[in-house]
Scaffold this active site. Structure first.
Site, PDB file in Angstrom:
ATOM      1  N   HIS A  20       0.844  -1.196   0.000  1.00 16.68           N
ATOM      2  CA  HIS A  20       0.000   0.000   0.000  1.00 16.68           C
ATOM      3  C   HIS A  20       0.879   1.245   0.000  1.00 16.68           C
ATOM      4  O   HIS A  20       2.113   1.163   0.006  1.00 16.68           O
ATOM      5  CB  HIS A  20      -1.010  -0.034   1.149  1.00 16.68           C
ATOM      6  CG  HIS A  20      -0.405  -0.156   2.525  1.00 16.68           C
ATOM      7  ND1 HIS A  20       0.458   0.772   3.055  1.00 16.68           N
ATOM      8  CD2 HIS A  20      -0.554  -1.113   3.484  1.00 16.68           C
ATOM      9  CE1 HIS A  20       0.795   0.402   4.276  1.00 16.68           C
ATOM     10  NE2 HIS A  20       0.208  -0.753   4.554  1.00 16.68           N
ATOM     11  N   HIS A  23       3.723   1.462   2.566  1.00 16.27           N
ATOM     12  CA  HIS A  23       4.905   0.669   2.200  1.00 16.27           C
ATOM     13  C   HIS A  23       5.694   1.406   1.119  1.00 16.27           C
ATOM     14  O   HIS A  23       6.917   1.438   1.122  1.00 16.27           O
ATOM     15  CB  HIS A  23       4.487  -0.698   1.642  1.00 16.27           C
ATOM     16  CG  HIS A  23       3.816  -1.593   2.643  1.00 16.27           C
ATOM     17  ND1 HIS A  23       2.730  -2.366   2.341  1.00 16.27           N
ATOM     18  CD2 HIS A  23       4.090  -1.837   3.954  1.00 16.27           C
ATOM     19  CE1 HIS A  23       2.369  -3.064   3.406  1.00 16.27           C
ATOM     20  NE2 HIS A  23       3.181  -2.763   4.403  1.00 16.27           N
ATOM     21  N   CYS A 128      -1.861  -8.480  20.499  1.00 23.04           N
ATOM     22  CA  CYS A 128      -2.461  -7.808  19.348  1.00 23.04           C
ATOM     23  C   CYS A 128      -1.856  -8.396  18.079  1.00 23.04           C
ATOM     24  O   CYS A 128      -0.646  -8.247  17.842  1.00 23.04           O
ATOM     25  CB  CYS A 128      -2.234  -6.293  19.391  1.00 23.04           C
ATOM     26  SG  CYS A 128      -2.703  -5.505  17.822  1.00 23.04           S
ATOM     27  N   CYS A 131      -0.195  -5.762  15.674  1.00 21.79           N
ATOM     28  CA  CYS A 131       1.179  -5.359  16.038  1.00 21.79           C
ATOM     29  C   CYS A 131       2.100  -6.568  16.129  1.00 21.79           C
ATOM     30  O   CYS A 131       3.313  -6.414  16.184  1.00 21.79           O
ATOM     31  CB  CYS A 131       1.216  -4.678  17.404  1.00 21.79           C
ATOM     32  SG  CYS A 131       0.355  -3.117  17.499  1.00 21.79           S
ATOM     33  N   CYS A 149      -6.293  -3.031  20.758  1.00 20.13           N
ATOM     34  CA  CYS A 149      -5.144  -2.135  20.759  1.00 20.13           C
ATOM     35  C   CYS A 149      -5.531  -0.953  19.865  1.00 20.13           C
ATOM     36  O   CYS A 149      -6.038  -1.164  18.768  1.00 20.13           O
ATOM     37  CB  CYS A 149      -3.952  -2.927  20.225  1.00 20.13           C
ATOM     38  SG  CYS A 149      -2.801  -1.970  19.261  1.00 20.13           S
ATOM     39  N   HIS A 152      -4.780  -0.961  16.121  1.00 20.34           N
ATOM     40  CA  HIS A 152      -5.480  -1.885  15.210  1.00 20.34           C
ATOM     41  C   HIS A 152      -6.926  -2.056  15.680  1.00 20.34           C
ATOM     42  O   HIS A 152      -7.314  -3.137  16.148  1.00 20.34           O
ATOM     43  CB  HIS A 152      -4.742  -3.235  15.131  1.00 20.34           C
ATOM     44  CG  HIS A 152      -3.399  -3.091  14.517  1.00 20.34           C
ATOM     45  ND1 HIS A 152      -2.248  -2.910  15.243  1.00 20.34           N
ATOM     46  CD2 HIS A 152      -3.019  -3.022  13.215  1.00 20.34           C
ATOM     47  CE1 HIS A 152      -1.219  -2.760  14.424  1.00 20.34           C
ATOM     48  NE2 HIS A 152      -1.663  -2.823  13.191  1.00 20.34           N
ATOM     49  N   LYS A 299      -6.533   5.965   7.564  1.00 16.67           N
ATOM     50  CA  LYS A 299      -5.437   4.987   7.465  1.00 16.67           C
ATOM     51  C   LYS A 299      -5.478   4.315   6.104  1.00 16.67           C
ATOM     52  O   LYS A 299      -6.518   4.284   5.467  1.00 16.67           O
ATOM     53  CB  LYS A 299      -5.591   3.933   8.557  1.00 16.67           C
ATOM     54  CG  LYS A 299      -5.003   4.352   9.874  1.00 16.67           C
ATOM     55  CD  LYS A 299      -4.685   3.126  10.660  1.00 16.67           C
ATOM     56  CE  LYS A 299      -3.739   3.441  11.785  1.00 16.67           C
ATOM     57  NZ  LYS A 299      -3.266   2.207  12.409  1.00 16.67           N
ATOM     58  N   LYS A 302      -4.842  -2.164   4.156  1.00 16.11           N
ATOM     59  CA  LYS A 302      -6.039  -2.882   3.706  1.00 16.11           C
ATOM     60  C   LYS A 302      -6.962  -3.212   4.880  1.00 16.11           C
ATOM     61  O   LYS A 302      -8.173  -3.032   4.802  1.00 16.11           O
ATOM     62  CB  LYS A 302      -5.617  -4.169   3.000  1.00 16.11           C
ATOM     63  CG  LYS A 302      -6.740  -4.772   2.205  1.00 16.11           C
ATOM     64  CD  LYS A 302      -6.330  -4.988   0.772  1.00 16.11           C
ATOM     65  CE  LYS A 302      -7.513  -4.886  -0.163  1.00 16.11           C
ATOM     66  NZ  LYS A 302      -7.148  -4.634  -1.519  1.00 16.11           N
TER      67      LYS A 302
HETATM   68  O1  ME8 Z   1       5.734  -3.371  10.638  1.00 22.52           O
HETATM   69  N1  ME8 Z   1       2.765   5.537   6.250  1.00 22.52           N
HETATM   70  O2  ME8 Z   1       5.371  -4.490   8.641  1.00 22.52           O
HETATM   71  P1  ME8 Z   1       4.215  -3.587   8.008  1.00 22.52           P
HETATM   72  C1  ME8 Z   1       4.099   5.341   6.284  1.00 22.52           C
HETATM   73  N2  ME8 Z   1       6.845  -6.485   9.370  1.00 22.52           N
HETATM   74  N3  ME8 Z   1       4.657   4.149   6.572  1.00 22.52           N
HETATM   75  C2  ME8 Z   1       3.845   3.120   6.843  1.00 22.52           C
HETATM   76  C3  ME8 Z   1       2.436   3.244   6.814  1.00 22.52           C
HETATM   77  C4  ME8 Z   1       1.904   4.529   6.494  1.00 22.52           C
HETATM   78  N4  ME8 Z   1       0.612   4.752   6.442  1.00 22.52           N
HETATM   79  N5  ME8 Z   1       1.915   2.033   7.112  1.00 22.52           N
HETATM   80  C5  ME8 Z   1       2.964   1.194   7.320  1.00 22.52           C
HETATM   81  C6  ME8 Z   1       5.927  -4.305   9.869  1.00 22.52           C
HETATM   82  N6  ME8 Z   1       4.114   1.847   7.155  1.00 22.52           N
HETATM   83  C7  ME8 Z   1       6.967  -5.364  10.225  1.00 22.52           C
HETATM   84  C8  ME8 Z   1       8.350  -4.746  10.124  1.00 22.52           C
HETATM   85  S1  ME8 Z   1      11.028  -4.868  10.311  1.00 22.52           S
HETATM   86  C9  ME8 Z   1      12.136  -5.933  11.000  1.00 22.52           C
HETATM   87  C10 ME8 Z   1       9.489  -5.668  10.507  1.00 22.52           C
HETATM   88  C11 ME8 Z   1       5.475   1.305   7.327  1.00 22.52           C
HETATM   89  O3  ME8 Z   1       3.920  -4.248   6.709  1.00 22.52           O
HETATM   90  C12 ME8 Z   1       5.679   0.734   8.720  1.00 22.52           C
HETATM   91  O4  ME8 Z   1       5.950   1.764   9.638  1.00 22.52           O
HETATM   92  O5  ME8 Z   1       3.132  -3.370   8.977  1.00 22.52           O
HETATM   93  C13 ME8 Z   1       6.868  -0.150   8.478  1.00 22.52           C
HETATM   94  O6  ME8 Z   1       8.077   0.578   8.561  1.00 22.52           O
HETATM   95  C14 ME8 Z   1       6.633  -0.670   7.057  1.00 22.52           C
HETATM   96  O7  ME8 Z   1       5.666   0.213   6.467  1.00 22.52           O
HETATM   97  C15 ME8 Z   1       6.121  -2.083   7.008  1.00 22.52           C
HETATM   98  O8  ME8 Z   1       4.929  -2.181   7.758  1.00 22.52           O
END
Ligand code: ME8
Length: 480
Positions: A20, A23, A128, A131, A149, A152, A299, A302
């Protein structure tokens, strides 16, 4: 000079759904940082990857009725294709289901055990799944029987009671405080550092680092009833990707920057350094925690309800414009909002009318008046403008303020357009006695556009490479 490689990493994304906008902004941002380091002449290694274990991923696979491995294989493909399409220049893509990763996780656990930091205990509390973390009471909100939480709100927290393996995190409280005091740049930007320091100061409890009866994970070494807690597993990716435990990892390690979102600073700046201290591995040099992008205040993951598809937005004005806009409007050190209207405005005003216009004018006048060859000439005025712009750009980029780096470049484009207006080369072209004046103007313009192509290369690599070709300038020669 050391032959240590500049090693940059991004968070590895959960393989529980397609990529998304959140990411995407992170991967574009880290790619811009990597490309900027390359412009500075550094040998750079950029790592991206996929976080494929844990309950969240397992539940997503179950919901579509396929095995977790099939599910993550498919998602990993989608992510990799997306990053290629977005021009991300990563050198590797680690997946936590790979055997090279499992070996590194097993080694970390064995070192933490050898340090006396792993013990067996009983855990009871809420978990959670969003998280992938156990939560303290003060981190949860209750509505009658429903416990959630706040990060989420669409998922119920799960009450869990089990015998687990624990990591003696509490033992590292003082060392972590010392780390934050001795290395103020360990976690940036500053606002994030204070948040995490407060968490450490408030006291650290030992954490459960295994899950009983969760089959989708790396088996706990010597206890196959358990799998390794997904964060202990995931964080280790930064080591496994560069060959740990083989000594060859030291060519890359310590990582120069872990780029992550602000929601996962606790894992990266409390758990991770404590794990590394326990295992006797050097700590990463810095962690950069960017903010969150929202779409009109909502937010964008998905599970929380998507409003805008990444691919549709990218197609709107092309990949380079998308990369540019994301980092222009969302400050790399804070939160921001994505708006389609703003995207269109910026695209028209800055890329088409300002930068595009300047580049077209420069190239077409050099073509028309000097048969496509940049004439010799010097301009103290342009020298001054360029030096000031580069200094501003470098100061911003060295401080990871990518939005300000773009700002410095766009300001230079405006100055360039202003220069064309005041110099009016079309008038000089009509008067042979003004040939020197015209050469000076065209030379200055060519240098201005060439410098813009370098400054904006990290943001718009494809467009800036064609711009250089249009100017007849070869591969980027860096920032001089
Ligand atoms: O946290 N705006 O995975 P993830 C900016 N697997 N960045 C965002 C965001 C947004 N709206 N939403 C998510 C995880 N991110 C773990 C990480 S690392 C060893 C393990 C960023 O798929 C989020 O902060 O939930 C994170 O850095 C990355 O996308 C992956 O998020």
């Amino acid at each position: 000079m050391s032959d240590k490689i500049t090693y940059l990493t991004a968070a590895i994304d959960y393989a529980n759904g397609p990529p998304h906008m959140g990411h995407a902004i992170e991967k574009i941002g880290v790619d811009v940082m990597a490309r900027y380091c390359r412009l500075r002449g550094e040998d750079v290694y950029l790592l991206l990857g996929m976080d494929e274990h844990g309950l969240k991923v397992m539940q997503s696979a179950e919901s579509v009725g396929i095995s977790p491995q099939e599910f993550v294989d498919d998602i990993a493909n989608t992510f990799q294709t997306t990053w290629t399409e977005l021009g991300i220049s990563n050198d590797d893509f680690i997946r936590t289901t790979q055997s090279r990763h499992r070996i590194a996780v097993e080694e970390m656990i064995s070192r933490m055990q050898a340090a006396g930091d792993i013990y067996r205990g009983k855990y009871s509390g809420y978990y959670c799944v969003g998280c992938e973390a156990f939560k303290r009471d003060d981190e949860l909100v209750r509505d009658g029987d429903i416990v959630r939480c706040p990060l989420h709100p669409s998922r119920d927290a799960q009450w869990t009671e089990e015998e687990n393996w624990f990591f003696r995190l509490s033992r590292y409280q003082q060392q972590l405080l010392d780390l934050f005091d001795a290395r103020p740049d360990f976690l940036q930007p500053d606002s994030r550092r204070n948040e995490v320091r407060n968490v450490i100061e408030a006291g650290l409890e030992d954490i459960s680092v295994s899950r009983a009866r969760l089959p989708w994970g790396i088996p706990w070494p010597g206890d196959t009833d358990h799998t390794v807690y997904v964060w202990i597993d995931a964080l280790t990716n930064y080591l496994s990707a560069v060959g740990f435990p083989d000594d060859s990892y030291l060519r890359y390690w310590p990582a120069d920057v872990h780029v992550i979102g602000k929601d996962i600073t606790r894992f990266h700046c409390v758990y991770w350094p404590a794990m590394l201290m326990s295992a006797g591995v050097e700590l990463p040099r810095t962690v950069w925690a960017h903010g969150f992008v929202a779409i009109d205040g909502m937010k964008i993951s998905k599970s929380e309800g998507v409003t805008l598809e990444l691919s549709d937005v990218v197609q709107r004005h092309g990949v380079d414009a998308f990369r540019y806009y994301m980092l222009r409007d969302v400050p790399w050190n804070g939160d921001g909002v994505f708006s389609l209207d703003r995207f269109d405005e910026r695209y028209n005003a800055e890329l088409a009318n300002n930068l595009g216009n300047l580049a077209n004018r420069a190239i077409s006048m050099i073509e028309r008046y000097r048969e496509g060859v940049v004439p010799a000439g010097s301009s103290a005025e342009m020298d001054g403008v360029l030096a000031a712009s580069i200094a501003k750009y470098r100061a911003a980029m060295d401080a990871n303020l990518l939005h300000q780096g773009i700002g410095a470049a766009i300001e230079l484009a405006s100055l360039g357009n202003g220069y064309v207006e005041t110099r009016a080369p079309w008038k000089a072209a009509k008067d042979p006695s003004q040939a020197g004046h015209l050469d000076e103007t065209l030379n200055a313009l060519a240098r201005c556009v060439a410098m813009l192509a370098v400054m904006l290369e990290p943001f718009m690599p494809m467009k800036m490479s064609s711009l250089r070709a249009g100017l007849g300038v070869g591969a980027s020669e860096g920032l001089g």
